[in-house]
Design an enzyme around this catalytic site. Structure first.
Site, PDB file in Angstrom:
ATOM      1  N   CYS B  30      19.709  31.146  16.369  1.00  0.00           N
ATOM      2  CA  CYS B  30      18.455  31.471  17.065  1.00  0.00           C
ATOM      3  C   CYS B  30      17.826  30.214  17.668  1.00  0.00           C
ATOM      4  CB  CYS B  30      17.530  32.151  16.063  1.00  0.00           C
ATOM      5  SG  CYS B  30      15.787  32.042  16.409  1.00  0.00           S
ATOM      6  N   CYS B  33      14.199  29.403  16.811  1.00  0.00           N
ATOM      7  CA  CYS B  33      14.062  28.890  15.434  1.00  0.00           C
ATOM      8  C   CYS B  33      14.321  27.389  15.392  1.00  0.00           C
ATOM      9  CB  CYS B  33      15.060  29.578  14.504  1.00  0.00           C
ATOM     10  SG  CYS B  33      14.864  31.354  14.417  1.00  0.00           S
TER      11      CYS B  33
END
Lengths: 283, 105
Positions: B30, B33
């Site tokens: 991700c 993230c």
């Protein structure tokens, strides 16, 4: 990966900004869709671009792209899903993150309005990023509302990692894998209780836990909520500077006329202004 | 205490302690993230000794992700004395997190 300038948008304005920055010896990364997928590529004839009358949008874009590539502009094909202003700017594209010291917004106009229920359930079943959030929906029903040429590929990815995917769009895309069920619908409405429970597609409710909404680009204010706008367009000054230090904007996203000539001119100014900003930062 | 990397056992142990616990649910795949990572790391340094700040890899700890109904990452959840008090989904400016921590110290 660190760049002097990151440009969001691969249309005429974004490319002009990147080329201007290269002209000043700065590194520039353009994040955007394939130029062939730009709405401009479908324009049959553009008669008001000075010196080059009668070209197709496709021919102009092809020439712009080649110019930028020859100038040493780097490209990432994809959609910026997140931007963070912190020690410069970080831009997330799927699993990858790119760093820039300055940012130029040139995403064009986001032509599609949000679906009812979309803002309320964002992060509660609604996602803009199959790569990021797909894993959270393994073994569950998800609906992909695809509005880009590469959305079927993302649907196939979700299917591969174990989501039960239904695809919806006004028309079935040619590149949608046969094994993915398709529902033709123009209207999408998201329903839920705390989290998403289903979507209503042209009046028919389809139960699901997740909805992946894949559009050509996110609205600039979704990426940078602090960005000031005026009537839906990004507010800029004559240097194409926005209200956020280090962020510039150009092209259709700053308002009418939505013309190539205006985009190129603004892009050039935005690129130069970004260089000035960078030079001041480095003093 | 520096930034923690929780598994289910160490998370539950931290949760059982009185005080403020900040957990960043994330994964390697991700991009957003990864973007938020340095911010969370800085929070851990800034609030060293005042709050426990840690990361939960949802890929390695699916049970924890399920327990807290994580549907989108990054998600940062704030706990006080073992109770969930606030949650932020998606990338936020650092001030957004410091505000919640400051209000609950």
């Amino acid at each position: 990966m660190q760049y002097d300038l990151i440009v969001l948008g691969s249309g005429p304005a974004g490319l002009a900004a990147a080329v201007a920055a290269r002209g000043r010896g700065k590194t520039a990364l353009v994040v955007g869709n394939r130029w062939q997928d730009s709405p401009l590529a479908k324009a049959e004839k553009i008669d008001n671009y000075l010196g080059l009358p009668g070209r197709t949008g496709y021919a102009l874009l092809e020439a712009f792209q080649k110019h930028a590539e020859d100038a040493g502009v780097e490209f990432v094909v994809g959609r910026a899903i997140s931007v963070m202003a912190w020690n410069g700017f970080s831009v997330a594209v799927g699993s990858d993150v790119y760093q820039g010291s300055a940012l130029v917004m040139a995403p064009g106009v986001v032509r599609q309005a949000k679906f009812p229920g979309e803002p309320e359930y964002l992060g509660r079943g609604v996602s803009y990023c199959a790569t990021c959030d797909g894993m959270n929906f393994r073994g569950r029903d998800v609906v992909v509302a695809g509005r880009t040429p590469d959305a079927p590929e993302e649907a196939a990815f979700l299917q591969r990692i174990g989501c039960r995917v239904t695809y919806t769009a006004p028309k079935r895309p040619d590149n949608l894998p046969d094994e993915i069920p398709f529902i033709a619908a123009g209207k999408v409405e998201i329903r839920g209780e705390q989290t998403v429970t289903g979507v209503v597609l042209d009046g028919t409710e389809v139960p699901c836990a997740g909805v992946f909404i894949l559009r050509a680009s996110l609205a600039p204010t979704d990426l940078l909520p602090a960005l000031e706008t005026d009537g839906g367009y990004i507010r800029v000054d004559r240097a194409m500077a926005t209200n956020i230090s280090g962020v510039f904007a150009c092209g259709d996203c700053t308002g009418a006329p939505l013309q190539v000539a205006k985009g190129v001119g603004e892009g050039h100014v935005a690129g130069l202004s970004a260089c000035e900003y960078l030079d001041k930062q480095n003093k | 205490m520096a930034l923690q990397h929780f598994n289910e056992a160490s998370f539950d142990q931290a949760l059982a302690q009185p005080g403020l616990l900040v957990a960043d649910f994330w994964a390697e795949w991700c991009g957003p993230c990864k973007m938020l990572g340095p911010v969370v790391e800085q929070l851990a340094g800034t609030y060293d000794g005042k709050a426990v700040v840690g990361k939960v890899n949802v890929d390695e700890e699916p049970e924890l992700a399920r327990r807290y109904g994580i549907m989108s990452i990054p998600t940062v959840i704030f706990f006080k004395d073992g109770q969930e008090i606030d949650k932020r989904i998606g990338v936020m400016p650092a001030e957004e997190f410091t505000k919640i921590i400051e209000e609950n110290l």
